[in-house]
Design a protein around this motif. Sequence first.
Motif, PDB file in Angstrom:
ATOM      1  N   ASN A   1      15.645  47.850  41.452  1.00  0.00           N
ATOM      2  CA  ASN A   1      16.300  47.200  42.593  1.00  0.00           C
ATOM      3  C   ASN A   1      15.482  47.464  43.847  1.00  0.00           C
ATOM      4  O   ASN A   1      15.118  48.610  44.124  1.00  0.00           O
ATOM      5  CB  ASN A   1      17.708  47.759  42.797  1.00  0.00           C
ATOM      6  CG  ASN A   1      18.672  47.122  41.831  1.00  0.00           C
ATOM      7  OD1 ASN A   1      18.511  45.969  41.464  1.00  0.00           O
ATOM      8  ND2 ASN A   1      19.650  47.884  41.392  1.00  0.00           N
ATOM      9  N   LEU A   2      15.164  46.396  44.590  1.00  0.00           N
ATOM     10  CA  LEU A   2      14.356  46.559  45.803  1.00  0.00           C
ATOM     11  C   LEU A   2      15.261  46.687  47.025  1.00  0.00           C
ATOM     12  O   LEU A   2      16.379  46.185  47.028  1.00  0.00           O
ATOM     13  CB  LEU A   2      13.437  45.352  45.983  1.00  0.00           C
ATOM     14  CG  LEU A   2      12.404  45.140  44.869  1.00  0.00           C
ATOM     15  CD1 LEU A   2      11.649  43.850  45.110  1.00  0.00           C
ATOM     16  CD2 LEU A   2      11.432  46.310  44.827  1.00  0.00           C
ATOM     17  N   HIS A   3      14.728  47.342  48.078  1.00  0.00           N
ATOM     18  CA  HIS A   3      15.467  47.418  49.327  1.00  0.00           C
ATOM     19  C   HIS A   3      15.267  46.122  50.097  1.00  0.00           C
ATOM     20  O   HIS A   3      14.255  45.447  49.914  1.00  0.00           O
ATOM     21  CB  HIS A   3      15.000  48.610  50.151  1.00  0.00           C
ATOM     22  CG  HIS A   3      15.562  49.897  49.645  1.00  0.00           C
ATOM     23  ND1 HIS A   3      15.015  50.566  48.575  1.00  0.00           N
ATOM     24  CD2 HIS A   3      16.645  50.615  50.041  1.00  0.00           C
ATOM     25  CE1 HIS A   3      15.725  51.641  48.343  1.00  0.00           C
ATOM     26  NE2 HIS A   3      16.719  51.698  49.208  1.00  0.00           N
ATOM     27  N   GLU A   4      16.200  45.826  50.948  1.00  0.00           N
ATOM     28  CA  GLU A   4      16.134  44.568  51.705  1.00  0.00           C
ATOM     29  C   GLU A   4      16.086  44.865  53.198  1.00  0.00           C
ATOM     30  O   GLU A   4      16.774  45.773  53.673  1.00  0.00           O
ATOM     31  CB  GLU A   4      17.382  43.735  51.385  1.00  0.00           C
ATOM     32  CG  GLU A   4      17.463  42.447  52.167  1.00  0.00           C
ATOM     33  CD  GLU A   4      18.818  41.761  52.014  1.00  0.00           C
ATOM     34  OE1 GLU A   4      19.327  41.712  50.884  1.00  0.00           O
ATOM     35  OE2 GLU A   4      19.347  41.309  53.043  1.00  0.00           O
ATOM     36  N   LYS A   5      15.251  44.144  53.901  1.00  0.00           N
ATOM     37  CA  LYS A   5      15.193  44.300  55.362  1.00  0.00           C
ATOM     38  C   LYS A   5      14.909  42.921  55.962  1.00  0.00           C
ATOM     39  O   LYS A   5      14.058  42.177  55.440  1.00  0.00           O
ATOM     40  CB  LYS A   5      14.065  45.267  55.725  1.00  0.00           C
ATOM     41  CG  LYS A   5      13.990  45.634  57.199  1.00  0.00           C
ATOM     42  CD  LYS A   5      12.861  46.644  57.419  1.00  0.00           C
ATOM     43  CE  LYS A   5      12.594  46.908  58.876  1.00  0.00           C
ATOM     44  NZ  LYS A   5      11.446  47.784  59.084  1.00  0.00           N
ATOM     45  N   VAL A   6      15.617  42.604  57.009  1.00  0.00           N
ATOM     46  CA  VAL A   6      15.379  41.315  57.677  1.00  0.00           C
ATOM     47  C   VAL A   6      14.328  41.546  58.765  1.00  0.00           C
ATOM     48  O   VAL A   6      14.509  42.380  59.647  1.00  0.00           O
ATOM     49  CB  VAL A   6      16.679  40.746  58.280  1.00  0.00           C
ATOM     50  CG1 VAL A   6      16.393  39.457  59.058  1.00  0.00           C
ATOM     51  CG2 VAL A   6      17.685  40.480  57.173  1.00  0.00           C
ATOM     52  N   ILE A   7      13.229  40.855  58.658  1.00  0.00           N
ATOM     53  CA  ILE A   7      12.101  41.075  59.579  1.00  0.00           C
ATOM     54  C   ILE A   7      11.690  39.756  60.229  1.00  0.00           C
ATOM     55  O   ILE A   7      11.635  38.708  59.574  1.00  0.00           O
ATOM     56  CB  ILE A   7      10.902  41.707  58.825  1.00  0.00           C
ATOM     57  CG1 ILE A   7      11.333  43.055  58.211  1.00  0.00           C
ATOM     58  CG2 ILE A   7       9.703  41.915  59.757  1.00  0.00           C
ATOM     59  CD1 ILE A   7      10.268  43.748  57.402  1.00  0.00           C
ATOM     60  N   GLY A   8      11.389  39.829  61.525  1.00  0.00           N
ATOM     61  CA  GLY A   8      10.995  38.634  62.283  1.00  0.00           C
ATOM     62  C   GLY A   8       9.626  38.134  61.852  1.00  0.00           C
ATOM     63  O   GLY A   8       8.753  38.910  61.464  1.00  0.00           O
ATOM     64  N   VAL A   9       9.476  36.822  61.929  1.00  0.00           N
ATOM     65  CA  VAL A   9       8.205  36.186  61.534  1.00  0.00           C
ATOM     66  C   VAL A   9       7.382  35.906  62.782  1.00  0.00           C
ATOM     67  O   VAL A   9       7.913  35.463  63.800  1.00  0.00           O
ATOM     68  CB  VAL A   9       8.464  34.865  60.773  1.00  0.00           C
ATOM     69  CG1 VAL A   9       7.155  34.193  60.386  1.00  0.00           C
ATOM     70  CG2 VAL A   9       9.310  35.132  59.542  1.00  0.00           C
ATOM     71  N   LYS A  10       6.102  36.205  62.699  1.00  0.00           N
ATOM     72  CA  LYS A  10       5.201  35.916  63.824  1.00  0.00           C
ATOM     73  C   LYS A  10       4.159  34.900  63.353  1.00  0.00           C
ATOM     74  O   LYS A  10       3.533  35.092  62.318  1.00  0.00           O
ATOM     75  CB  LYS A  10       4.519  37.206  64.283  1.00  0.00           C
ATOM     76  CG  LYS A  10       3.748  37.050  65.569  1.00  0.00           C
ATOM     77  CD  LYS A  10       3.151  38.353  65.991  1.00  0.00           C
ATOM     78  CE  LYS A  10       2.277  38.145  67.210  1.00  0.00           C
ATOM     79  NZ  LYS A  10       1.493  39.316  67.517  1.00  0.00           N
TER      80      LYS A  10
ATOM     81  N   ALA B   1      13.522  32.201  61.862  1.00  0.00           N
ATOM     82  CA  ALA B   1      12.785  33.118  62.742  1.00  0.00           C
ATOM     83  C   ALA B   1      12.561  34.465  62.059  1.00  0.00           C
ATOM     84  O   ALA B   1      11.672  35.215  62.456  1.00  0.00           O
ATOM     85  CB  ALA B   1      13.550  33.307  64.040  1.00  0.00           C
ATOM     86  N   SER B   2      13.390  34.759  61.052  1.00  0.00           N
ATOM     87  CA  SER B   2      13.195  36.015  60.313  1.00  0.00           C
ATOM     88  C   SER B   2      13.465  35.760  58.830  1.00  0.00           C
ATOM     89  O   SER B   2      14.151  34.796  58.475  1.00  0.00           O
ATOM     90  CB  SER B   2      14.119  37.095  60.862  1.00  0.00           C
ATOM     91  OG  SER B   2      15.447  36.645  60.825  1.00  0.00           O
ATOM     92  N   VAL B   3      12.895  36.603  58.005  1.00  0.00           N
ATOM     93  CA  VAL B   3      13.069  36.440  56.557  1.00  0.00           C
ATOM     94  C   VAL B   3      13.521  37.767  55.953  1.00  0.00           C
ATOM     95  O   VAL B   3      13.372  38.824  56.568  1.00  0.00           O
ATOM     96  CB  VAL B   3      11.751  35.999  55.864  1.00  0.00           C
ATOM     97  CG1 VAL B   3      11.366  34.606  56.276  1.00  0.00           C
ATOM     98  CG2 VAL B   3      10.627  36.981  56.146  1.00  0.00           C
TER      99      VAL B   3
END
Lengths: 194, 332
Positions: free
Chosen positions: B152-161, B183-185
């Motif tokens: 199981n992977l951890h999840e994080k919402v990160i902004g896209v540049k 704007a984020s994935v």
Amino acid sequence: MIKVGLTGNIGSGKSTVSRIFSALNVPVFIADVEAKLLYSEAEIKEEIKSGIGDQVFDSNGEVDLKLMAELIFNDKEALLKINRIIHPRTLSKYHQWLEDHKLHIYTLHESAILFENNLQDHFDKIINISAPFETRLIRATERDGIEQKKVMERMKNQMPDEEKNKLADFVIVNDGNQLLIPQVIEIDKKLKNK
Amino acid sequence: MGPIRKSKSKISSRYPSKKESGSRKNDNIIFIICVVIAFVFWGLIKLSEVYNVTYTFNIEYNNVPVEKRLTGMVDSTVHVNFSARGFMVLRLNLFEDMSKLSIDLDNYSMLKEGDEYFIYTQELRDKLAEIIGIDETDINFSESTIGFMLENLHEKVIGVKANLSLNFNEQYDQYNNEIISPASVKVYGPKATIDTLNEVLTQNINLQSLDKDQVILVGLLNPNPRLLRFDPDQVEIQIRVEKFTESSIAIPIDLSNVSQDIQSFPTSVKIYFKVAQKDFNNIQAGEFMVKPEVKGVNLMEVDRLHLTLTRKPGFIRNERIVPAYVEFLINK
């Protein structure tokens, strides 16, 4: 009272230097402003109309200063006629103004064409604001929002800076690098100590 | 003369004549051709016969759920028993790709047992039947399930540049910041890895000679494809392009932030800036404010004050103040 003439070619920074002298409580007569005020007088307008026609008047019957500037920079005869109408009256206003400020140690008369109009004899001392040609060209172009070509045409009608420096008693260099206020304070001290 | 003639005749009987030699060569060739034809026919007959074989397929997993990572394979191969014509058996042995069984995990129901996941081999019948070209009822698996390990992977919402290299036609420029959708994935990966990520860059997009709006679909740059996954893995970038012009406006210097009573020389400055032609008529002097920088400045020790633009319309850019420094006098 010492009568000091302050001159400098187009874009040299006369107005800024005048304001510094004003801040030092020196009365300043700005010939250009006074001359412009004369254009609204009915008698003057009539003389202009009879001298050069109504080509410089707007639809309200007022003198359009832009049209006037265009005309006198391109038509030497028109320039002479306007000078004959305006300059004696400007000088007359200046002399009245001097009466009002006679208690001051010295007063300033700012005029761009002081030497060109042979007015130097009216003053005890003359200050010339000097700046490199390129600097003046950029300043005038940016300030007036007109083409460099037109500014250069106007510059041609003015006496070269080097000649004015030779005829002046004081020279203030306004090249954008040297500080103006110390130069003005230095001249102010000299004039007040006379 | 007689004995010499006899001798010649002896030589000709020991060595075949040119004609005889050519005839034998032809016989040999015909014989070889017949053998080859016979072999080909024998091969075709053999290949068209149906054989019962056990074949080993190498398993390859695709489309692992985005929130999981394949960490190991309990079964890396699957043994399949089937009856097929010799042609198919030959094909399977000749072409390496044929021996690879790609399992799209999106299409199968995964069952979990402890740390292991498995799928029933029966579910693979259809796919194998398609690969081998036989009826699915002719396929038998030696194992009932195939297993693999998922983490199981951890999840994080990160902004896209956006990673853009833009070049515009003369007078044209980007109007505002590009709009990235989304704007984020969601980024999935081991916690230690995703904790180091602060932004996700798009693939570099190089656009030249722009003079109109652009909408581009672009993939995300994965710094560690083995460990990280993005959801979605591509974004849409909208770039607004407008025609710009140079303009200027005279603005009085605001001295309200100076604690002492001073006069500046000059009292006003010119602000030069670039503005989109569509915004040109919206420029108003009241939207600008120029103040001297006096924080930490001892007015008794400096000759000039640096000016700064403290207020400006949001739609202007590349602004510069002329002059950038002003002299001043302290009123006493």
